[in-house]
Design a protein around this motif. Structure first.
Motif, mmCIF file in Angstrom:
data_model
loop_
_atom_site.group_PDB
_atom_site.id
_atom_site.type_symbol
_atom_site.label_atom_id
_atom_site.label_comp_id
_atom_site.label_asym_id
_atom_site.label_seq_id
_atom_site.Cartn_x
_atom_site.Cartn_y
_atom_site.Cartn_z
ATOM 1 N N VAL A 1 0.725 -1.253 -0.218
ATOM 2 C CA VAL A 1 0.000 -0.211 0.047
ATOM 3 C C VAL A 1 0.799 1.042 0.037
ATOM 4 N N GLU A 2 0.602 2.108 -0.925
ATOM 5 C CA GLU A 2 1.407 3.195 -0.960
ATOM 6 C C GLU A 2 0.872 4.504 -0.414
ATOM 7 N N TRP A 3 1.272 5.279 0.324
ATOM 8 C CA TRP A 3 0.627 6.567 0.885
ATOM 9 C C TRP A 3 1.236 7.550 0.250
ATOM 10 N N ARG A 4 0.392 8.130 -0.470
ATOM 11 C CA ARG A 4 0.753 9.486 -1.746
ATOM 12 C C ARG A 4 0.635 10.582 -0.809
ATOM 13 N N VAL A 5 1.889 10.969 0.037
ATOM 14 C CA VAL A 5 1.736 11.860 0.872
ATOM 15 C C VAL A 5 1.460 13.510 0.201
ATOM 16 N N ASP A 6 1.688 13.566 -1.088
ATOM 17 C CA ASP A 6 1.656 14.692 -1.676
ATOM 18 C C ASP A 6 0.202 15.363 -1.889
ATOM 19 N N TYR A 7 -0.769 14.073 -1.680
ATOM 20 C CA TYR A 7 -2.223 14.549 -1.629
ATOM 21 C C TYR A 7 -2.575 15.154 -0.176
ATOM 22 N N PHE A 8 -1.905 14.982 0.709
ATOM 23 C CA PHE A 8 -2.193 15.258 2.016
ATOM 24 C C PHE A 8 -2.242 16.637 2.360
ATOM 25 N N GLU A 9 -3.474 17.477 2.763
ATOM 26 C CA GLU A 9 -3.577 18.674 2.686
ATOM 27 C C GLU A 9 -2.764 19.479 3.753
ATOM 28 N N THR A 10 -2.373 18.694 4.871
ATOM 29 C CA THR A 10 -1.450 19.189 6.129
ATOM 30 C C THR A 10 0.082 18.689 5.874
ATOM 31 N N VAL A 11 0.311 18.336 4.958
ATOM 32 C CA VAL A 11 1.838 17.615 4.716
ATOM 33 C C VAL A 11 2.855 18.733 4.947
ATOM 34 N N SER A 12 2.691 20.068 5.012
ATOM 35 C CA SER A 12 3.461 20.935 5.451
ATOM 36 C C SER A 12 3.880 20.774 7.049
ATOM 37 N N SER A 13 2.907 20.209 7.946
ATOM 38 C CA SER A 13 2.985 19.845 9.347
ATOM 39 C C SER A 13 3.880 18.541 9.454
ATOM 40 N N LEU A 14 5.024 18.406 9.492
ATOM 41 C CA LEU A 14 5.562 17.180 9.715
ATOM 42 C C LEU A 14 5.246 16.492 10.920
ATOM 43 N N GLU A 15 4.762 17.142 11.980
ATOM 44 C CA GLU A 15 4.205 16.320 13.258
ATOM 45 C C GLU A 15 3.208 15.670 12.914
ATOM 46 N N THR A 16 2.062 16.340 11.808
ATOM 47 C CA THR A 16 0.865 15.538 11.524
ATOM 48 C C THR A 16 1.100 14.448 10.545
ATOM 49 N N VAL A 17 2.035 14.663 9.810
ATOM 50 C CA VAL A 17 2.319 13.666 8.892
ATOM 51 C C VAL A 17 2.689 12.287 9.666
ATOM 52 N N LEU A 18 3.691 12.530 10.505
ATOM 53 C CA LEU A 18 4.372 11.537 11.288
ATOM 54 C C LEU A 18 3.211 10.811 12.061
ATOM 55 N N ALA A 19 2.332 11.535 12.791
ATOM 56 C CA ALA A 19 1.091 11.081 13.584
ATOM 57 C C ALA A 19 0.111 10.101 12.707
ATOM 58 N N THR A 20 0.110 10.797 11.437
ATOM 59 C CA THR A 20 -0.663 10.024 10.705
ATOM 60 C C THR A 20 -0.049 8.843 9.947
ATOM 61 N N GLN B 1 14.126 16.664 4.230
ATOM 62 C CA GLN B 1 13.562 16.371 5.512
ATOM 63 C C GLN B 1 12.519 15.445 5.683
ATOM 64 N N LEU B 2 11.415 15.613 4.922
ATOM 65 C CA LEU B 2 10.214 14.670 4.979
ATOM 66 C C LEU B 2 11.014 13.298 4.850
ATOM 67 N N CYS B 3 11.519 13.060 3.788
ATOM 68 C CA CYS B 3 12.236 11.666 3.631
ATOM 69 C C CYS B 3 12.718 10.987 4.840
ATOM 70 N N LEU B 4 13.731 12.018 5.368
ATOM 71 C CA LEU B 4 14.503 11.334 6.450
ATOM 72 C C LEU B 4 13.733 11.191 7.708
ATOM 73 N N GLU B 5 12.657 11.936 8.003
ATOM 74 C CA GLU B 5 11.954 11.819 9.345
ATOM 75 C C GLU B 5 11.141 10.649 9.135
ATOM 76 N N VAL B 6 10.355 10.437 7.721
ATOM 77 C CA VAL B 6 9.758 9.229 7.637
ATOM 78 C C VAL B 6 10.419 7.920 7.768
ATOM 79 N N ALA B 7 11.584 8.121 7.285
ATOM 80 C CA ALA B 7 12.535 6.773 7.375
ATOM 81 C C ALA B 7 12.746 6.474 8.962
#
Length: 244
Positions: free
Chosen positions: A36-55, A90-96
């Motif tokens: 399953v691929e999460w396409r983060v570029d569709y996420f409306e709050t992608v600018s909030s790294l904290e929200t991305v990681l929580a999601t 930053q997004l790639c590193l924090e997700v990894a």
């Protein structure tokens, strides 16, 4: 294991909110998809790294039975949003670093700017790298495509991905021959696909041509020519070649 037998099926989830994503994740978890691929570029709050990681944490729990691939597809390669090179890094590193993701898509064009140090930081985490290159306008000449795969290997990719837009049948045939063309001198597992209706055959022929995974649609397609997952799976079963 990716690269053995029938190509693995990957479905994208593209919700713009956490609520929509989790609903899609539930549907994906019950599907026959392997990845399953999460396409983060569709996420409306992608600018909030904290929200991305929580999601991401929520998605990992919801998709415990699936391989999880995280992708921010840049606007230049067919994605939904613009992102600066620094924010992409930053997004790639924090997700990894979360350890919650199995595969991370990094675009070859971004890696070439960010350098080997970026790849080394990613490789220090548990994640495996899918290094990708997309052309939504044409299918480059074979030499260009082979070169891209070789660079992916040299930069440390675990899997290479090439997606192109065919203008004629010959383009489709060239893409289908790409894994065989590079296998003699490059053992990097690759996923190749020609997009659009003309390229649909590349999405079902992976086992024959040596393409290790294929994309199917769950609710909506993330690229032209994706086949609904419930239709694709039985086709791959019919085309499966048993080991002797």
């Amino acid at each position: 294991m990716i690269g053995k037998g029938r190509p693995k099926i990957c479905v994208p989830i593209m919700g713009d909110t956490q609520e929509k994503l989790l609903a899609q994740a539930l549907k994906a978890s019950q599907s026959v998809a392997d990845i399953v691929e999460w396409r983060v570029d569709y996420f409306e709050t992608v600018s909030s790294l904290e929200t991305v990681l929580a999601t991401l944490t929520e998605l990992r729990e919801a998709l415990a039975n699936k391989v999880l691939l995280v992708t921010f597809r840049t606007k230049e390669e067919g994605g939904e949003q613009e992102i600066s090179l620094a924010d992409y890094r930053q997004l790639c590193l924090e997700v990894a670093k979360t350890g919650a993701v199995d595969l991370l898509d990094v675009e070859l064009a971004r890696v070439e700017f960010l350098g080997r140090g970026f790849v080394q930081e990613l490789k220090a985490t548990p994640v495996k790298l899918v290094m990708s290159s997309h052309d939504f306008k044409k299918t480059p000449v074979d030499g260009d495509l082979v070169f891209r795969i070789n660079v992916m290997k040299q930069l440390g990719a675990d899997i290479g991905k090439i997606a192109t837009m065919p203008q004629q049948l010959q383009d489709v045939l060239r893409v289908m021959g790409l894994p065989t063309k590079v296998r003699g001198f490059n053992q990097l597992p690759v996923a190749v696909m020609a997009m659009g209706d003309l390229g649909k055959v590349t999405r079902i022929s992976g086992e024959l041509i040596g393409s290790v995974f294929t994309f199917a649609s769950l609710e909506e397609a993330s690229a032209p020519g994706q086949i609904p997952v419930e239709q694709l799976a039985p086709i791959l079963d019919v085309l499966h070649v048993p080991e002797k």
